[in-house]
Design a protein around this motif. Structure first.
Motif, PDB file in Angstrom:
ATOM      1  N   GLY A  75      31.262 -12.638  21.734  1.00  0.00           N
ATOM      2  CA  GLY A  75      29.813 -12.498  21.864  1.00  0.00           C
ATOM      3  C   GLY A  75      29.472 -12.319  23.332  1.00  0.00           C
ATOM      4  N   ALA A  76      28.260 -11.862  23.605  1.00  0.00           N
ATOM      5  CA  ALA A  76      27.834 -11.745  24.995  1.00  0.00           C
ATOM      6  C   ALA A  76      27.696 -13.141  25.589  1.00  0.00           C
ATOM      7  CB  ALA A  76      26.509 -11.000  25.077  1.00  0.00           C
ATOM      8  N   TYR A  77      27.909 -13.258  26.910  1.00  0.00           N
ATOM      9  CA  TYR A  77      27.964 -14.582  27.528  1.00  0.00           C
ATOM     10  C   TYR A  77      26.629 -15.319  27.469  1.00  0.00           C
ATOM     11  CZ  TYR A  77      29.327 -18.347  30.570  1.00  0.00           C
ATOM     12  OH  TYR A  77      29.611 -19.596  31.061  1.00  0.00           O
ATOM     13  N   PRO A  78      26.630 -16.555  26.972  1.00  0.00           N
ATOM     14  CA  PRO A  78      25.405 -17.337  26.969  1.00  0.00           C
ATOM     15  C   PRO A  78      25.355 -18.221  28.222  1.00  0.00           C
ATOM     16  CG  PRO A  78      27.024 -18.301  25.457  1.00  0.00           C
ATOM     17  CD  PRO A  78      27.728 -17.250  26.263  1.00  0.00           C
ATOM     18  N   GLY A  79      24.593 -17.817  29.217  1.00  0.00           N
ATOM     19  CA  GLY A  79      24.521 -18.619  30.434  1.00  0.00           C
ATOM     20  C   GLY A  79      23.230 -18.381  31.175  1.00  0.00           C
ATOM     21  N   ILE A  80      23.004 -19.163  32.206  1.00  0.00           N
ATOM     22  CA  ILE A  80      21.745 -19.060  32.950  1.00  0.00           C
ATOM     23  C   ILE A  80      21.641 -17.699  33.634  1.00  0.00           C
ATOM     24  CG2 ILE A  80      20.405 -20.001  34.883  1.00  0.00           C
ATOM     25  CD1 ILE A  80      21.527 -22.768  34.123  1.00  0.00           C
ATOM     26  N   GLY A  81      22.714 -17.330  34.351  1.00  0.00           N
ATOM     27  CA  GLY A  81      22.694 -16.056  35.064  1.00  0.00           C
ATOM     28  C   GLY A  81      22.515 -14.881  34.118  1.00  0.00           C
ATOM     29  N   ALA A  82      23.168 -14.956  32.969  1.00  0.00           N
ATOM     30  CA  ALA A  82      23.080 -13.872  31.990  1.00  0.00           C
ATOM     31  C   ALA A  82      21.634 -13.697  31.527  1.00  0.00           C
ATOM     32  CB  ALA A  82      23.990 -14.153  30.805  1.00  0.00           C
ATOM     33  N   GLU A  83      20.947 -14.804  31.313  1.00  0.00           N
ATOM     34  CA  GLU A  83      19.541 -14.726  30.881  1.00  0.00           C
ATOM     35  C   GLU A  83      18.671 -14.211  32.023  1.00  0.00           C
ATOM     36  OE1 GLU A  83      18.344 -15.472  27.675  1.00  0.00           O
ATOM     37  OE2 GLU A  83      20.426 -15.736  27.073  1.00  0.00           O
ATOM     38  N   GLU A  84      18.966 -14.707  33.228  1.00  0.00           N
ATOM     39  CA  GLU A  84      18.175 -14.275  34.391  1.00  0.00           C
ATOM     40  C   GLU A  84      18.287 -12.779  34.628  1.00  0.00           C
ATOM     41  OE1 GLU A  84      18.226 -18.220  37.291  1.00  0.00           O
ATOM     42  OE2 GLU A  84      19.833 -16.763  37.443  1.00  0.00           O
ATOM     43  N   ARG A  85      19.439 -12.236  34.280  1.00  0.00           N
ATOM     44  CA  ARG A  85      19.660 -10.815  34.553  1.00  0.00           C
ATOM     45  C   ARG A  85      19.457  -9.935  33.308  1.00  0.00           C
ATOM     46  NH1 ARG A  85      23.637 -13.494  37.455  1.00  0.00           N
ATOM     47  NH2 ARG A  85      25.420 -12.774  36.242  1.00  0.00           N
ATOM     48  N   GLY A  86      18.818 -10.518  32.284  1.00  0.00           N
ATOM     49  CA  GLY A  86      18.326  -9.693  31.184  1.00  0.00           C
ATOM     50  C   GLY A  86      19.341  -9.324  30.115  1.00  0.00           C
ATOM     51  N   GLN A  87      20.119 -10.308  29.660  1.00  0.00           N
ATOM     52  CA  GLN A  87      21.135 -10.052  28.633  1.00  0.00           C
ATOM     53  C   GLN A  87      20.559  -9.335  27.409  1.00  0.00           C
ATOM     54  OE1 GLN A  87      24.331  -9.648  28.428  1.00  0.00           O
ATOM     55  NE2 GLN A  87      25.143 -11.711  28.305  1.00  0.00           N
ATOM     56  N   ALA A  88      19.445  -9.857  26.903  1.00  0.00           N
ATOM     57  CA  ALA A  88      18.858  -9.266  25.695  1.00  0.00           C
ATOM     58  C   ALA A  88      18.455  -7.820  25.958  1.00  0.00           C
ATOM     59  CB  ALA A  88      17.638 -10.077  25.247  1.00  0.00           C
ATOM     60  N   MET A  89      17.842  -7.595  27.100  1.00  0.00           N
ATOM     61  CA  MET A  89      17.330  -6.273  27.394  1.00  0.00           C
ATOM     62  C   MET A  89      18.443  -5.234  27.572  1.00  0.00           C
ATOM     63  SD  MET A  89      14.337  -5.250  29.983  1.00  0.00           S
ATOM     64  CE  MET A  89      13.201  -6.133  28.947  1.00  0.00           C
ATOM     65  N   VAL A  90      19.516  -5.592  28.256  1.00  0.00           N
ATOM     66  CA  VAL A  90      20.566  -4.585  28.471  1.00  0.00           C
ATOM     67  C   VAL A  90      21.287  -4.235  27.176  1.00  0.00           C
ATOM     68  CG1 VAL A  90      20.956  -5.024  30.908  1.00  0.00           C
ATOM     69  CG2 VAL A  90      22.290  -6.282  29.230  1.00  0.00           C
TER      70      VAL A  90
END
Lengths: 283, 324
Positions: free
Chosen positions: B163-178
């Motif tokens: 799965g895509a990484y679940p973390g603070i940085g990942a959310e900050e850098r727009g995991q859902a959007m990318v």
């Protein structure tokens, strides 16, 4: 993708159940500030707490009433209902869960779609309701939204989708749910190529596979204040990295700060904000 | 030898037979009887392996898909392609190690390959977060795929992620959007795209590079809306029910093929891909070449229309008149 977990934490589970039910009693307590609020007053404010301004749950039908001009909503594809393609059973059969959710919410599935007017501007309009299996996207939600996008493309209508989907992609329909993300996104690619205007409105909560598909693909993205929005559920993140999450993590304000949404919009202003954007970008 | 150091519990009968054969073979003296016995055991070994691997249940499949010695993206890069020119970085934040991209040669074809990397050594595994990509990974993949589309190179995507990484940085850098953007762009890149799930097809992290003209899966890989553990945690309120969740989610190649979600299932060598990397890679190469030739014959308009239709028709529902 499927982050049904947002309903899991104890402090969240209780108000979630209260807010989903049929209103009872004259008073209710704000799930954010805890103030006792006169129910009528709260309803007059479209379920916004008069004390702290917290935006509480608002069902799909009420959403339509708050955004579209009175009596203009014409529902599309109302006769679509879910099946149980996997024969899925966890603690309860999915087929029974569907029936129970339909009875409780009065909806056939988590999305309503159609057309209507926003201050006399005709739009294609969709909304997901977080009360129906956490607003998660299964085949019906995916199909209805895809048809909505396709029709908005062919009729050259601005497209508004209001998301309230804490459940992401619906686990109970397995891989079919995951593929809805690709299906709707592909339809939006065509809409984009036809120069359509898509305004995505994120409300509490918008997570997982819904956040990671149509909800994030708006030309303009609005969010209601203090909504929980993100990819992975906070519990999953906490379990993975084993540190406390920063305050305000995955809120609308967090997203605005990090550059992922255009505007935070109060519920009361949503209608006029949408109309204003259409006047800039719409045809 | 692959398949030796890391033993799956249900493979025990296979290892027992292997050990018996090894003991007999270690004998200094050889007699016709001994050779006959070894031959018989070998036959038995094949039968047993076949019996086990032809009837893997969904949870066993997950374990095979996660096998440490299962061929990874880098193995296919080495064994299938003649060259790999890695293209690093997303021109924005960083160079994700869990999602790699680059030009490669597949016989006479020049292609762009993207894929999840899980790593082999502990150091590598940590560097690429066990195959869980961050937003920069998807941004990189998207940017390199756009490049491929621009120059008319076909794209091959190899999916292997929990799965895509679940973390603070990942959310900050727009995991859902990318992930959303990547799916959207893949649906309209004007070049053939072949996606193959080689191990774990974990949810949005997999689908983020999973939109193409063909979506295929190796026989013992899995593809799921959520990890069995995640599903168990949410619906059964305990990770201990992962086995039940794996069963309920219908995530094996057989299920996916029956449901019409994957186009092709690539057969694995006897006893799983981890037992014979070369044979697996050979089959992969044959499949990719055959499919690529098919897709390259199609005019771009037709290719894109069919790609759209392929996803468009997925998802069963009932359409009836309201009963009131």
């Amino acid at each position: 993708m499927a982050t049904g977990e947002t309903k899991m934490s104890k402090e969240q589970a209780k108000p979630a159940r209260e807010k989903r039910g049929v209103p009872s009693g004259l008073w209710l307590s704000c799930e954010d500030c805890g103030a006792m609020i006169f129910r009528k007053e709260c309803e007059r404010l479209m379920n916004v707490c008069p004390e702290c301004g917290f935006h509480m749950y608002l069902g799909a039908r009420d959403r339509i009433n708050t955004v579209l001009d009175a009596g203009t909503f014409e529902e599309w594809d109302a006769d679509l209902s879910p099946t149980d393609p996997l024969g899925f059973t966890d603690k309860k059969k999915y087929s029974e869960r569907i029936v129970a959710e339909q009875k409780r919410t009065g909806l056939r599935d988590a999305a309503l779609t159609g057309s209507g007017m926003v201050r006399a501007r005709r739009v294609a309009f969709g909304v997901t309701d977080s009360a129906f299996i956490m607003g998660s996207m299964g085949s019906v939600v995916g199909e209805k939204l895809t048809r909505l996008v396709e029709r908005a493309t062919s009729e050259r209508l601005p497209l508004i989708i209001i998301s309230g989907s804490g459940g992401g992609a619906r686990m109970h329909e397995g891989i079919f749910s995951l593929m809805q993300m690709a299906k709707v996104s592909a339809a939006l690619a065509r809409y984009d190529e036809a120069q359509g205007l898509f305004i995505s409105v994120l409300t509490n909560p918008t997570m997982g596979g819904v956040a990671a598909s149509f909800a994030s693909l708006g030309d303009i993205i609005f969010a209601e204040p203090k909504a929980l929005i993100g990819f992975a559920g906070p519990r999953t993140i906490k379990a993975t990295i084993r540190i406390e999450l920063p305050k305000g993590f995955q809120t609308s304000e967090f997203l605005l700060e990090h550059g992922y949404i255009d505007r935070i919009v109060q519920r009361a202003d949503l209608k006029s904000e949408i109309a204003r954007i259409i006047d800039y970008c719409g045809k | 030898m692959p398949g030796y150091d890391f033993r799956l519990p249900f493979e025990q009968p296979i290892f027992e037979l292997q050990e018996q054969i090894e003991t007999l073979e270690a004998n200094e003296t050889t007699s016709p009887e001994l050779r006959e016995r070894i031959r018989e055991l070998r036959k038995q070994l094949t039968e047993t392996t076949k019996a086990i691997y032809n009837h893997l249940d969904p949870w066993e499949t997950v374990q095979v898909a996660r096998h440490k010695e299962r061929p990874k993206f880098t193995d296919y890069l080495d064994l299938v392609f003649d060259e790999f020119v890695e293209l690093h970085g997303d021109r924005f934040f960083g160079d994700d190690r869990a999602l790699r991209a680059g030009f490669a040669k597949l016989d006479e074809y020049k292609v762009l390959v993207v894929g999840h990397e899980k790593g082999k050594t502990l150091k590598e595994r940590n560097e690429c977060y066990f195959g869980c990509a961050h937003p920069e990974g998807y941004r990189k993949a998207m940017q390199k795929m756009a490049l491929a589309a621009k120059y008319g190179l076909p794209i091959i995507a190899m999916i292997d992620t929990p799965g895509a990484y679940p973390g603070i940085g990942a959310e900050e850098r727009g995991q859902a959007m990318v992930i959303a953007q990547s799916m959207m762009e893949m649906s309209r890149f004007k070049t053939p795209i072949i996606c193959v799930v080689i191990g774990e097809g974990g949810s949005g992290g997999a689908l983020g590079i999973g939109v193409g003209d063909r979506v295929s899966i190796l026989q013992h890989a899995y593809y799921s809306v959520i990890s069995p553990e995640g599903c168990a945690g949410i619906l059964w309120k305990s990770h201990n029910y992962a086995e039940q969740a794996a069963q309920a989610l219908r995530i094996t190649s057989k299920h996916l093929s029956e449901m019409g979600v994957v186009d092709d299932v690539i057969e694995e060598p006897l006893g799983g891909a981890h037992r014979d990397h070369h044979q697996m890679a050979g089959r992969m190469k044959v499949y990719l070449l055959k499919t690529l030739r098919e897709l390259l014959r199609k005019p771009t308009d037709e290719l894109l229309a069919q790609r759209y239709e392929k996803f468009r028709r997925i998802g069963p529902y009932l359409e009836t008149q309201p009963t009131g």
